[in-house]
Design a protein around this motif. Sequence first.
Motif, PDB file in Angstrom:
ATOM      1  N   THR A 490      -8.705  12.314   3.322  1.00 60.30           N
ATOM      2  CA  THR A 490      -8.032  11.407   2.390  1.00 60.30           C
ATOM      3  C   THR A 490      -6.997  12.130   1.536  1.00 60.30           C
ATOM      4  O   THR A 490      -7.278  13.176   0.943  1.00 60.30           O
ATOM      5  CB  THR A 490      -9.056  10.715   1.483  1.00 60.30           C
ATOM      6  N   LEU A 491      -5.817  11.532   1.476  1.00 58.51           N
ATOM      7  CA  LEU A 491      -4.726  12.032   0.655  1.00 58.51           C
ATOM      8  C   LEU A 491      -4.502  11.058  -0.493  1.00 58.51           C
ATOM      9  O   LEU A 491      -4.647   9.850  -0.334  1.00 58.51           O
ATOM     10  CB  LEU A 491      -3.440  12.152   1.484  1.00 58.51           C
ATOM     11  N   PRO A 492      -4.130  11.548  -1.665  1.00 60.86           N
ATOM     12  CA  PRO A 492      -3.999  10.667  -2.828  1.00 60.86           C
ATOM     13  C   PRO A 492      -2.715   9.846  -2.792  1.00 60.86           C
ATOM     14  O   PRO A 492      -1.738  10.193  -2.117  1.00 60.86           O
ATOM     15  CB  PRO A 492      -3.995  11.650  -4.000  1.00 60.86           C
ATOM     16  N   ALA A 493      -2.733   8.762  -3.551  1.00 62.21           N
ATOM     17  CA  ALA A 493      -1.526   7.963  -3.734  1.00 62.21           C
ATOM     18  C   ALA A 493      -0.406   8.844  -4.256  1.00 62.21           C
ATOM     19  O   ALA A 493      -0.624   9.754  -5.050  1.00 62.21           O
ATOM     20  CB  ALA A 493      -1.801   6.820  -4.711  1.00 62.21           C
ATOM     21  N   GLY A 494       0.792   8.556  -3.784  1.00 62.00           N
ATOM     22  CA  GLY A 494       1.941   9.348  -4.173  1.00 62.00           C
ATOM     23  C   GLY A 494       2.290  10.454  -3.191  1.00 62.00           C
ATOM     24  O   GLY A 494       3.365  11.053  -3.279  1.00 62.00           O
ATOM     25  N   ASP A 515      -4.224   5.745  -1.831  1.00 65.20           N
ATOM     26  CA  ASP A 515      -4.916   6.764  -1.044  1.00 65.20           C
ATOM     27  C   ASP A 515      -4.865   6.373   0.427  1.00 65.20           C
ATOM     28  O   ASP A 515      -4.929   5.196   0.781  1.00 65.20           O
ATOM     29  CB  ASP A 515      -6.377   6.875  -1.479  1.00 65.20           C
ATOM     30  N   LEU A 516      -4.789   7.393   1.300  1.00 66.44           N
ATOM     31  CA  LEU A 516      -4.722   7.109   2.732  1.00 66.44           C
ATOM     32  C   LEU A 516      -5.419   8.194   3.521  1.00 66.44           C
ATOM     33  O   LEU A 516      -5.450   9.363   3.112  1.00 66.44           O
ATOM     34  CB  LEU A 516      -3.277   6.976   3.205  1.00 66.44           C
ATOM     35  N   SER A 517      -5.980   7.799   4.673  1.00 66.50           N
ATOM     36  CA  SER A 517      -6.557   8.763   5.606  1.00 66.50           C
ATOM     37  C   SER A 517      -6.173   8.435   7.043  1.00 66.50           C
ATOM     38  O   SER A 517      -6.743   8.980   7.983  1.00 66.50           O
ATOM     39  CB  SER A 517      -8.076   8.815   5.459  1.00 66.50           C
TER      40      SER A 517
END
Length: 573
Positions: A490-494, A515-517
């Motif tokens: 998972t990567l954070p928003a932005g 957030d996205l993975s």
Amino acid sequence: MKRTTCRNLLVALPLAATLGILAGCAATTPDATTTASSASISVSADVTAAEVLADNEAAFEGETSYDATSAVSISLDDPQATDAVTGDGDTVTITAAGTYVLSGSLDGQVVIDADGLDVTLVLDGANISSDSTAAIAATAVENLSVILADGSTNTLSDTSSYADDADVNAAFYSAGDTQISGTGSLAVTGSGNDGITSKDGLTISGGTITVSAVDDGIRGKDSLVMSGGTVTVDAGGDGLSSDNEDDLDRGYIAISGGTLAVTSAGDALSAQTDLVITGGNLDLVAGGGSGTAIADDASAKALKGLTYVVVEGGSINVNSADDAVHSNGAVHLSGATLAFASGDDAVHADTELLIDGGTLDISASYEGLESTVITLAGGDVSIVASDDGVNGSDGSGESMSSVAGVSVTISGGTLSVDAGGDGLDSNGDLTITGGNTIVNGPTDSGNGALDANGSFTVSGGTLAAAGSSGMAVSPAADSEQVSVSATFDTLPAGTVVSIVDSDGATVATFAATKDLSSLVYSSADIESGAEYTFTVDGTSVATATGGEALAGGMGGGGGGMPGGGQGGPGGDR
């Protein structure tokens, strides 16, 4: 456009569903607050405003000017009897065709009893208030033209209650076709029921009109047409309503110009058949707005046409507790500037939804777009949804297997989706042939940025879809246009994710708003079999091969658990 003699909403549905509609038509009401008509039509979203209106009864066009030298002047302070005007206590009655200019004040009622005749009524500083019935009651008239004299201020108010079976039940009541025009002002207070009612057609082409009513604000039974003027409505029921249930070519609302502001406890605009908007500036608040909960059996939609909703022009701002746009038939949006905040679906059509022009900004919704068949062919669409952004569903509740006849097709325009549920969700097929589509999908693992129970193919356009990885899917590997897809921690928003080819060239970048993975990308620049690296600040987070589908599925198949059914909190279908 085909009109038939049977009046169920007939569409291209699977045989079982079609049989269900036919068998249940006598006992089923498609909308919780609307009685189904006894006739039937077939509908298609690929229809223009002109085509819809051509199949309806023409709107009444009355007199918009008058000859003062031949008009009969009536001073309401001291009405004088003539061959055409009688006075009986607090009631002034007009009994002949002609033009009548009303001025002064009356604690009572003006009655028009001129069966089969045309009457022009000029309000020039008329103030009429009744504590027992309507202020103006045209109980027998063929055509009534109401002109608001230049510079005049006029007021009407009625009784606080009517008998349940009262025929006359509005502050301004007309039994015939009626037009309101002019440049003066008219303030109407409907304390007992509706504000302005015509039992035939009602046309508004001018004037500054303010209506406050405990029930419906303005009602034209056969039709309600607005081409000009400035109209403000505060209604305890529906704002504007046309409710003829018996005739296929009536019960419609058409707006082509003017300024309209509606605050309603019920629907802002409610048409038994068609709602057609080609111009004007509309500001609509229904049911207290998008943050207000309403009863399960209540209807607080902004734009409702049970057969068609066609919007081709104008500027419309909506804040509704229920659907912003709703039809039991088809919806076509093209050429208008639309800004919607909805507590349920922003745009809902039972059968077909077509968007091929204009701008649509959905700042809040449960589901953004919902219909059995959804086609995005043009325009600029932005969606924020707490559940699905785009939901192709027939209302059967089926969310795991492919449903015949259900589809979502994107062939042009731009689409931006921010969804708490599935970003793009079809319980049937999902097809992308063009346009520019960006999805910031869910952060929970029970939904996916992309979800199709049937085939999922891409043959053109650009697609970038980010979200969680638990239900992530990508287009079919044999799609005409190649995609590249990856999952990662998972990567954070932005975060800005770059997709880099084997030569080190950046093919695309994606700036995540949540957030996205997972990330799925398709464009003409992606090559089958080529290796790509997904990087953040120059550091690899994943690698993938062009044309290889994610392990979670090829063309959907396994997605769409929560949010797969029809209807949001209100359960429209």
